[in-house]
Design a protein around this motif. Structure first.
Motif, PDB file in Angstrom:
ATOM      1  N   GLY A 221       0.742  -1.221   0.000  1.00 30.38           N
ATOM      2  CA  GLY A 221      -0.085   0.112   0.025  1.00 30.38           C
ATOM      3  C   GLY A 221       0.730   1.209  -0.168  1.00 30.38           C
ATOM      4  N   ASN A 222       2.116   1.283  -0.231  1.00 30.78           N
ATOM      5  CA  ASN A 222       3.122   2.473  -0.374  1.00 30.78           C
ATOM      6  C   ASN A 222       2.976   3.334   0.941  1.00 30.78           C
ATOM      7  N   ARG A 223       3.091   2.735   2.020  1.00 36.67           N
ATOM      8  CA  ARG A 223       2.821   3.376   3.294  1.00 36.67           C
ATOM      9  C   ARG A 223       4.089   4.016   3.841  1.00 36.67           C
ATOM     10  N   PRO A 224       4.159   5.198   4.452  1.00 33.20           N
ATOM     11  CA  PRO A 224       5.315   5.998   4.696  1.00 33.20           C
ATOM     12  C   PRO A 224       6.197   5.239   5.669  1.00 33.20           C
ATOM     13  N   MET A 225       5.386   4.409   6.937  1.00 33.84           N
ATOM     14  CA  MET A 225       6.116   3.665   7.778  1.00 33.84           C
ATOM     15  C   MET A 225       6.971   2.599   7.177  1.00 33.84           C
ATOM     16  N   MET A 226       6.552   1.820   6.255  1.00 36.25           N
ATOM     17  CA  MET A 226       7.277   0.874   5.544  1.00 36.25           C
ATOM     18  C   MET A 226       8.361   1.344   4.670  1.00 36.25           C
ATOM     19  N   ASP A 227       8.413   2.682   3.995  1.00 37.87           N
ATOM     20  CA  ASP A 227       9.146   3.298   3.368  1.00 37.87           C
ATOM     21  C   ASP A 227      10.458   3.622   4.354  1.00 37.87           C
ATOM     22  N   TRP A 228      10.216   4.031   5.544  1.00 35.05           N
ATOM     23  CA  TRP A 228      11.195   4.387   6.630  1.00 35.05           C
ATOM     24  C   TRP A 228      11.853   2.980   6.930  1.00 35.05           C
ATOM     25  N   VAL A 229      10.902   1.983   7.167  1.00 36.05           N
ATOM     26  CA  VAL A 229      11.630   0.438   7.768  1.00 36.05           C
ATOM     27  C   VAL A 229      12.443   0.141   6.673  1.00 36.05           C
ATOM     28  N   VAL A 230      12.069  -0.013   5.496  1.00 39.57           N
ATOM     29  CA  VAL A 230      12.780  -0.713   4.385  1.00 39.57           C
ATOM     30  C   VAL A 230      14.089   0.210   4.162  1.00 39.57           C
ATOM     31  N   GLY A 231      13.906   1.615   4.206  1.00 34.62           N
ATOM     32  CA  GLY A 231      15.205   2.398   4.170  1.00 34.62           C
ATOM     33  C   GLY A 231      16.266   2.154   5.396  1.00 34.62           C
ATOM     34  N   ASN A 232      15.933   1.612   6.666  1.00 33.05           N
ATOM     35  CA  ASN A 232      16.715   1.513   7.429  1.00 33.05           C
ATOM     36  C   ASN A 232      17.499  -0.015   7.357  1.00 33.05           C
TER      37      ASN A 232
END
Length: 565
Positions: A499-510
């Motif tokens: 769902g292109n959610r900001p939380m997972m963007d942050w998590v994946v970037g970590n």
């Protein structure tokens, strides 16, 4: 006597056409033209001491600056002492004379909005270095003009400018060292808002900064910023959303004027933002304070370095927001993550309604961590396609232990992707209820967990009627390499949707990838603030789905207890 309010708007719904055509992004002329003209006469006479030949602002500055400055001072009715627009936001790329504009605006305000004796004006910067950089051009403008040198007293130690006649002052404050609380400024300019977005108590500071507007109808607050070097967060994310809503006409707020130099979404999707001939879109001073050759050189250097450098270049010099912040040795799947964020709503119900079988992954849960949940469903219309949904829980103590990410966690909670709990056990009860919902729908195959510290989760699942045979201990470390590679391939293939959610963007970037002799290991950044638990939960769920489970009604479970696979 009641004064009629002129008609004006602060929305600019045609901004995409305007910005392509190099037209003004200020949607209407100055509300009070005479006041704007008076202020601009003062503003244009200020000397640019850091430019060869010591030109005046009026000799070399481009029209877009005058439009913005004119809108600020032209919103003030001198007869009534009231200001119709009290908040302004300029979002612009680096090297576009932002500090010069800030210095000129506040010095002009100190000279012409000083009918109130002892009036106070402030520039608030996030760091001492930025505060110093804001003070120096003001100091230089005064020293380059003999009349201004007589009119103002400069205190370098306190970074203060004092009007010798009215006693009005302009003080430059560094939020990291100076006291911000309690200020009641007639005019406040806040520099580099994106950096404040990383601070947990910045919202309180902004409330303090705006406090003077309640009792000073002539007062104003100006926000200046480039884009963040990571996904927008905290007060910056809030301000950016509010500004876009007003600009696009979604929300009417005639007391707030946003001027945002950013690419239309269509240009970013088409890759047009990376064409040098389009760099002018977010660089209205291209050819003046910012060199085209410099931008091209920086872009080429970034491309030669790595994807991380390219993203930083785009954020700072092209004002392209970063949705997913990559770190050194980033996980390979991160490059394809955002491309697959195509689910319209990305809700749990959407995933369940379109799945023939579901696996669940759970990871984390320590007091210093997130408790991550991932639900992966195999699309009943296209079995090659998997849909994923994520959620996370955090104990309120994490907000104190990891203050540097508190603003992010609050953002994720507001967006509905994170639940902050005050009592241990509320998180596992929520997870068990979700698993029970999936099970009752006849979709649940198995639940995969990190075998260490799963007792509380297993107890909660049992209370919800989840059979022990439906819980599986998924081996971690290098043994998870197969699931990691499967996730990477599914993302690259376009068959793992989310769902292109900001939380997972942050998590994946970590997430960082570490090669081991016998496989690959996913770890987080060295900082304990970089959380990856929901991503690890995804790997657990993917591991189970990669075993190609049959629909639950066709499955037979014969063993008891938590199994290791």
């Amino acid at each position: 006597m009641r004064h009629a309010i002129p008609h004006y708007t602060t929305s600019c719904p045609d901004w995409q056409q305007r910005i392509r055509a190099k037209q003004s992004l200020v949607p209407c002329p100055a509300i009070y033209p005479q006041q704007a003209e008076y202020a601009l006469r003062v503003f244009k006479e200020l000397v640019l001491a850091d430019v060869a030949g010591l030109p005046k602002i009026g000799d070399i500055t481009r029209q877009w600056v005058y439009d913005f400055v004119g809108a600020i001072f032209g919103a003030y009715n001198q007869e009534t002492g009231q200001r119709l627009i009290q908040e302004f936001f300029l979002l612009i790329s680096k090297k576009n004379a932002k500090s010069t504009i800030a210095a000129g605006i506040m010095l002009t305000a100190l000279m012409i909005l000083n009918w109130q004796y002892e009036a106070e004006f402030f520039i608030i910067a996030p760091t001492v270095e930025i505060a110093t950089n804001s003070f120096k051009p003001i100091q230089a403008m005064i020293r380059a003009d003999s009349e201004l040198s007589d009119l103002f007293k400069i205190s370098e130690h306190t970074r203060t400018i004092k009007h010798q006649v009215t006693g009005a002052t302009l003080k430059i404050l560094a939020a990291e060292s100076d006291t911000i609380s309690g200020i009641k400024g007639t005019g406040v300019l806040i520099e580099e808002v994106w950096l404040f977005g990383k601070r947990p108590r910045a919202a309180d500071m902004f409330v303090e900064a705006k406090g003077g507007l309640a009792s000073r109808p002539e007062g104003f607050v100006i926000y200046l910023s480039t884009h963040s070097d990571e996904a927008p967060a905290g007060v910056f994310a809030d301000l950016l959303k509010r500004a876009r809503d007003v600009r696009d006409g979604k929300v009417e707020n005639k007391r707030f004027l946003p001027v945002l130099y950013e690419f239309p979404d269509e240009m970013i999707k088409n890759g047009e933002h990376l064409l040098p001939e389009n760099f002018y879109i977010t660089n209205p001073n291209l050819g003046a304070s910012v060199s085209e050759a410099f931008l091209l050189g920086e872009y080429q250097t970034a491309k030669q370095d790595n994807e991380i450098a390219v993203r930083r270049f785009m954020a700072k010099h092209l004002n392209v927001p970063i949705g997913l912040s990559l770190t050194a040795n980033y996980w390979a799947g991160a490059e394809f993550w955002q491309q697959q964020g195509t689910l319209v709503s990305g809700s749990l119900n959407d995933v369940l309604d379109n799945s023939e079988v579901v696996t669940v992954g759970i990871d984390g849960g320590g007091l210093d961590d997130l408790l991550g949940l991932a639900v992966v469903g195999r699309n009943k219309h296209n079995p090659r396609e998997w849909w994923a949904w994520h959620h996370a829980w955090a104990h309120s103590s994490v907000l104190q232990r990891r203050k540097e990410i508190a603003s992010k966690l609050h953002d994720f909670a507001k967006q509905g992707d994170l639940t902050i709990v005050d009592k241990i056990g509320e998180d596992t009860a929520d997870i068990a209820a979700i698993c029970a919902q999936i099970n009752q729908m006849g979709l649940l195959d198995k639940i995969g967990l990190d075998p260490s510290g799963v007792g509380a989760i297993l107890d909660a699942l049992l209370e919800q009627g989840i059979s022990e045979t439906q819980t599986v201990g998924v081996s971690q470390g290098w043994r998870l390499g197969g699931a990691i590679k499967t996730t990477e391939r599914k993302l690259a293939e376009g068959c793992l949707k989310h769902g292109n959610r900001p939380m997972m963007d942050w998590v994946v970037g970590n997430a960082r990838a570490e090669a081991r002799a016998n496989g690959i290991l996913i770890t987080k950044q060295a900082s304990g603030s970089a959380k990856i638990d929901p991503l690890m939960a995804l790997f657990n769920a993917v591991h189970l789905m990669s075993l190609n489970p049959a629909a639950p009604q066709e499955s037979v479970y014969e063993t008891r207890g938590i199994r290791m696979i």
